[in-house]
Every structure is written in structure tokens, then in C-alpha cells.
Design an enzyme around this catalytic site. Sequence first.
Site, PDB file in Angstrom:
ATOM      1  N   ASN A 131       0.804  -1.231   0.000  1.00  0.00           N
ATOM      2  CA  ASN A 131       0.000   0.000   0.000  1.00  0.00           C
ATOM      3  C   ASN A 131       0.837   1.281   0.000  1.00  0.00           C
ATOM      4  OD1 ASN A 131       0.727  -0.410   2.657  1.00  0.00           O
ATOM      5  ND2 ASN A 131      -1.255   0.169   3.495  1.00  0.00           N
TER       6      ASN A 131
ATOM      7  N   GLU B   5       5.011  -3.593  12.385  1.00  0.00           N
ATOM      8  CA  GLU B   5       4.058  -2.503  12.093  1.00  0.00           C
ATOM      9  C   GLU B   5       2.889  -3.177  11.395  1.00  0.00           C
ATOM     10  OE1 GLU B   5       4.346   0.753  12.700  1.00  0.00           O
ATOM     11  OE2 GLU B   5       6.452   0.981  13.234  1.00  0.00           O
TER      12      GLU B   5
ATOM     13  N   CYS C 140      -3.116   1.630   6.679  1.00  0.00           N
ATOM     14  CA  CYS C 140      -3.286   1.026   8.004  1.00  0.00           C
ATOM     15  C   CYS C 140      -3.855   2.025   8.999  1.00  0.00           C
ATOM     16  CB  CYS C 140      -1.949   0.496   8.494  1.00  0.00           C
ATOM     17  SG  CYS C 140      -0.678   1.750   8.413  1.00  0.00           S
TER      18      CYS C 140
ATOM     19  N   GLU D 113       8.534   3.691  13.940  1.00  0.00           N
ATOM     20  CA  GLU D 113       9.332   4.112  12.783  1.00  0.00           C
ATOM     21  C   GLU D 113       9.170   5.618  12.605  1.00  0.00           C
ATOM     22  OE1 GLU D 113       9.436  -0.021  10.205  1.00  0.00           O
ATOM     23  OE2 GLU D 113       8.001   1.503   9.574  1.00  0.00           O
TER      24      GLU D 113
HETATM   25  P1  NAP Z   1       0.556  -9.086   4.151  1.00  0.00           P
HETATM   26  O1  NAP Z   1      -0.302 -10.021   3.412  1.00  0.00           O
HETATM   27  O2  NAP Z   1       0.850  -9.378   5.568  1.00  0.00           O
HETATM   28  O3  NAP Z   1       1.900  -8.954   3.315  1.00  0.00           O
HETATM   29  C1  NAP Z   1       2.933  -8.076   3.686  1.00  0.00           C
HETATM   30  C2  NAP Z   1       4.246  -8.622   3.180  1.00  0.00           C
HETATM   31  O4  NAP Z   1       4.523  -9.850   3.863  1.00  0.00           O
HETATM   32  C3  NAP Z   1       4.268  -8.949   1.694  1.00  0.00           C
HETATM   33  O5  NAP Z   1       5.530  -8.622   1.188  1.00  0.00           O
HETATM   34  C4  NAP Z   1       4.029 -10.454   1.706  1.00  0.00           C
HETATM   35  O6  NAP Z   1       4.474 -11.117   0.544  1.00  0.00           O
HETATM   36  C5  NAP Z   1       4.843 -10.853   2.915  1.00  0.00           C
HETATM   37  N1  NAP Z   1       4.526 -12.172   3.463  1.00  0.00           N
HETATM   38  C6  NAP Z   1       3.346 -12.818   3.516  1.00  0.00           C
HETATM   39  N2  NAP Z   1       3.506 -14.035   4.084  1.00  0.00           N
HETATM   40  C7  NAP Z   1       4.809 -14.157   4.401  1.00  0.00           C
HETATM   41  C8  NAP Z   1       5.602 -15.172   5.011  1.00  0.00           C
HETATM   42  N3  NAP Z   1       5.065 -16.330   5.413  1.00  0.00           N
HETATM   43  N4  NAP Z   1       6.918 -14.945   5.177  1.00  0.00           N
HETATM   44  C9  NAP Z   1       7.475 -13.791   4.778  1.00  0.00           C
HETATM   45  N5  NAP Z   1       6.781 -12.801   4.184  1.00  0.00           N
HETATM   46  C10 NAP Z   1       5.461 -12.970   4.010  1.00  0.00           C
HETATM   47  O7  NAP Z   1      -0.055  -7.601   4.136  1.00  0.00           O
HETATM   48  P2  NAP Z   1      -0.548  -6.750   2.877  1.00  0.00           P
HETATM   49  O8  NAP Z   1      -1.878  -7.239   2.457  1.00  0.00           O
HETATM   50  O9  NAP Z   1       0.520  -6.630   1.847  1.00  0.00           O
HETATM   51  O10 NAP Z   1      -0.656  -5.306   3.548  1.00  0.00           O
HETATM   52  C11 NAP Z   1      -1.781  -4.830   4.141  1.00  0.00           C
HETATM   53  C12 NAP Z   1      -1.658  -4.885   5.661  1.00  0.00           C
HETATM   54  O11 NAP Z   1      -0.524  -4.132   6.070  1.00  0.00           O
HETATM   55  C13 NAP Z   1      -2.831  -4.257   6.364  1.00  0.00           C
HETATM   56  O12 NAP Z   1      -3.206  -5.030   7.465  1.00  0.00           O
HETATM   57  C14 NAP Z   1      -2.276  -2.910   6.816  1.00  0.00           C
HETATM   58  O13 NAP Z   1      -2.972  -2.351   7.907  1.00  0.00           O
HETATM   59  C15 NAP Z   1      -0.880  -3.259   7.137  1.00  0.00           C
HETATM   60  N6  NAP Z   1      -0.020  -2.076   7.141  1.00  0.00           N
HETATM   61  C16 NAP Z   1       0.484  -1.644   8.335  1.00  0.00           C
HETATM   62  C17 NAP Z   1       1.260  -0.495   8.377  1.00  0.00           C
HETATM   63  C18 NAP Z   1       1.833   0.008   9.675  1.00  0.00           C
HETATM   64  O14 NAP Z   1       2.723   0.855   9.625  1.00  0.00           O
HETATM   65  N7  NAP Z   1       1.386  -0.462  10.822  1.00  0.00           N
HETATM   66  C19 NAP Z   1       1.552   0.192   7.194  1.00  0.00           C
HETATM   67  C20 NAP Z   1       1.028  -0.285   5.991  1.00  0.00           C
HETATM   68  C21 NAP Z   1       0.247  -1.438   5.988  1.00  0.00           C
HETATM   69  P3  NAP Z   1       3.456 -12.062  -0.320  1.00  0.00           P
HETATM   70  O15 NAP Z   1       2.318 -11.189  -0.684  1.00  0.00           O
HETATM   71  O16 NAP Z   1       4.303 -12.533  -1.444  1.00  0.00           O
HETATM   72  O17 NAP Z   1       2.989 -13.174   0.554  1.00  0.00           O
END
Ligand code: NAP
Length: 489
Positions: free
Chosen positions: A163, A261, A295, A469
Site C-alpha cells: 500500500n 508494524e 493502516c 518508525e
Molecule cells: P501481508 O499479506 O501481511 O503482506 C505483507 C508482506 O509480507 C508482503 O511482502 C508479503 O508477501 C509478505 N509475506 C506474507 N507471508 C509471508 C511469510 N510467510 N513470510 C514472509 N513474508 C510474508 O499484508 P498486505 O496485504 O501486503 O498489507 C496490508 C496490511 O498491512 C494491512 O493489514 C495494513 O494495515 C498493514 N499495514 C500496516 C502499516 C503500519 O505501519 N502499521 C503500514 C502499511 C500497511 P506475499 O504477498 O508474497 O505473501
Amino acid sequence: MTQSTLAPGLVLRDPALLEMRCFVNGSFVGEGMDPVNNPANGLVLGHVPDFGAAEATQAVEAAQQAFHPWAALTAKERSAILRRWFDLIIDAREDLALILTSEQGKPLSEARGEVDYGAAFVEFYAEEAKRISGETLPSHRSDGRILVLRQPVGVVAAITPWNFPIAMITRKVAPALAAGCTVVAKPAPETPLCALALSVLAKRAGFPDGVFNVITGDAVEIGGIFTSHPAIRVVSFTGSTEVGKLLMRQSASTLKRVALELGGNAPVLVFDDADIESAVAGALASKFRNTGQTCVCANRIYVQSKIYDAFVERFTAAAAQLKIGDGTIDGMQLGPLINERAVQKVERHLSDAVDKGGRIITGGKRHRLGGTFFEATVVINAHSEMAMAREETFGPVAPIFRFESESEAIAAANATTSGLAAYVFTRDVGRVFRVSEALEYGMVGVNSGLISTELAPFGGVKESGNSREGSHHGIEEFVDKKYVFVGGL
Ligand code: NAP
């Protein structure tokens, strides 16, 4: 290199930024395998490598080799390279924004904002590199001195979501590099091109080989190496709570520091005494930025009863005016959702809300543009039993809840396992402090729907994470404190 264009008519000033290979040990490597799509039209932008455990190990070992020489540079030398990287990112602002919008979908105006926001971390930590100070403490012996050194932890693994494909990389990588760590980053498969463009600029900035590496591919295999390789000392992850928990479990056997995060479920509390125009503008900005896919997006809007009808009317009128379309077209305010799965989650939350008594008063369905475009949607009569009250919707849907008292609003806002950002709109100074302190969140925006800046510590509590961060606090994950006793003086 795989040849590709972003789209007819979208020409980069610097085509070399559209890099499709991984960046390991100072070289661009790997064959294009995994497609990267433009979510606005489904067209394939190019293909990036499908790296696995073997290549991840090579990248980690390159970063391990590079660590001691990088850490041995003076802070001023590291700072100068970071500063050059910042200047190159700013010079490439338009190209980076175009790449960002093409792979992620957000409107160009927001993409430019993200480039500036992402670059600001590089600028800030270029400066902060020179201020990672230690301490001397009063000694327990008159012939001895107690020193506390703050030293880089070693190799850092960074895993980021789709995102904010630029800012989520720089928010981790810049403080890590400033501290003297080296980094292997794995961007999300939906948006690897921004990370690879940043690596092209990093090479030009003069980082020594192996200091910064970017790999794409199989998340489970790469994550397996990141969480088990003994050289990795910190796993810094931004993404979903579910994956964050998994990475923490996986990192337990080698006791790595895991900086998380994670997801949010942000409440917006609008009190009767709020300035209604500013509350509507703030809630709108927080809700619909990046089409509801941040997020810190408002996920639940609570409005006190006396102001409820007026707020709903103005908020709904403003939401209905938002311009939806391909983010590369000037003036668009809402781009597409990232993929079909995201649209289905929005639809599931909406049908659940309607089944439980919610009323959709604007939007509510896929946009006539097709694909993953979805209308800006407002739901009233929202209540705590709805899925959208408990889970992050991550889409352009604003459920509006009614409340009577301050204590009721605080209790409702805190009734979640998440604790990232919350927002409060009020003109009562006493309430500003009472409510901000009572909210179980890592960040509170008072009379503002936008709070992100490199100057402040961004992060959550509860199941939204354990890290910060930005600001000088953002360095802490990447340094160890070492106690040195000097005796016999
Ligand atoms: P996600 O599905 O958790 O994926 C995030 C990253 O993790 C991707 O690069 C993904 O790669 C990787 N990943 C998934 N499974 C993994 C594993 N088993 N081992 C290592 N890496 C793995 O999240 P998203 O859908 O991309 O992002 C949306 C989420 O991020 C929302 O919940 C949002 O609130 C949160 N977010 C939080 C913040 C904050 O600062 N707190 C900021 C932005 C977003 P793959 O897709 O290839 O699996």
C-alpha cells in the site's frame, strides 16, 4: 532486462528506473518470472524474478560481508551517501510517482506525496546518522568508568506491503543504514517496481556492494531464511497482523528482534463540540486516502448524537463527489483497489452490514469503470456486531456509528484487538487530553485526519505492533546497547 512500458503515453524521463531484476551485492540479477499488473487496467507492466531460499541466502550473505566495512565508516560518510540517495529520489520524483501509480493504483497526486514522504525518511536519517550517541554513567568504582555504546545490530531483513511501496521501504531501510546496519528487503509482489527503482538510485548514490539488497519471489521461502539465518539480527515487518505473528513465531528459535508494524482498525470520534467542517474534512481524508487502503485509514466513524445528522449529510455529500478513475489521469481522487480479493472483502463487509441493519446511503457497489474500482460508500446505523466494526475493511467504505457520552465513545473505540491510529475531533481542551490519554492506540490525531510524518514515531500497541518508525525513536530497532566498563584508571 525485460522490456516494458508503463502504458501508452506514459514515458519515464529516466527509463533505467524501470528495473525488473533483483539487486544483490551491487548487481542486478535474475530473470523475469512473476508478473506485475497495473490494477487500473489489468495490463502486465513486466515480470520480476521468483527468488527462493537459495537466492535469499546469497543476499543475506552479501549483506553479512558488507556489514563490518559499512559499520566502520564514519557517521558522516554514511550520512553523505544517504543524502545523495535522498537528492536522487527527489530528482526522480515524477518518474517514481508514475511507477508507483502504475503498479499500486493511487492517484498521481498521492503518489507524489508518497515519494516526498518516503524521501523524507532518507533525508531525516542522513542527518540522524550523526546523532546516534552513547552515554557515560556514574561509576560504582572511583577507578573505573561506565560507558554505554550504541552499535549497529548487524544485518536487517525488511518485509513490506503493497500500500506504500516507497515509504514502507525507506521508513525501515534509511534508519537501518544510518545506524550502520546492512539490509535485505523483500517488497510485496504487487509492487516490487518501486523498491527496484529505489535500488537503482541507491546504486547511483554510491552505497557499497551488499549494503542494500532487494529480492522478489516466494514469500514463504524468503521469509523462512530471513527468520532463521543466524546473520539476520532484526526482522522488520510491515503488513498484516496474521503474517506478523507468524514471523514472530518463526524468529523465536534464533531470538531475533522482530519489529512489527501491523494492521489497524482506526476509530474517528467526532464530539458535539467539534468544528464540523474540519471533522468532515479530516474524516474524509483519513477514510479515503489510497482508496481506504492505509493502516491508519478511518475504519469506524463515531459521531455524537447532536451533531450526527449534520455530519452524515455533509460527509456523504463530500464522499459522493470524489472522482474515481485511473490514477494517472489528472484530478482523480480514488484509484482502483489493489486486487479482486480486496473488492470481495469490501463486498463481504457491506452485505454483512446490510444483513445486520446497516443502510447504505451512497455508493455500495463496484464502479461502472469495472475491474477493481469501487464506489465511495457510506453506511449508517452501524453497530458493534458488524464485521466492519471488528476487522479492517481496507476499502472505500465509511460506517458511521452514533454515540451519546464520552465514556461510551472511548469504550467503543477501544473494543478491538488493534491499536494503531485513532482520531478525535473536539474543541474542548480538557477532552483533548482525557480522550487522547484514554485511547489504547499508538497514535492519536486531534482535529486532524492526517498524522504521518518522518518527524514523529509511527507505530501501534496491542495487535497493531511493537515498533516505532520515524523520528529519533526509529533508530532504536537497529542499535544494540553495549555496556563497557573501563577499570584500573
Ligand atoms: P501481508 O499479506 O501481511 O503482506 C505483507 C508482506 O509480507 C508482503 O511482502 C508479503 O508477501 C509478505 N509475506 C506474507 N507471508 C509471508 C511469510 N510467510 N513470510 C514472509 N513474508 C510474508 O499484508 P498486505 O496485504 O501486503 O498489507 C496490508 C496490511 O498491512 C494491512 O493489514 C495494513 O494495515 C498493514 N499495514 C500496516 C502499516 C503500519 O505501519 N502499521 C503500514 C502499511 C500497511 P506475499 O504477498 O508474497 O505473501
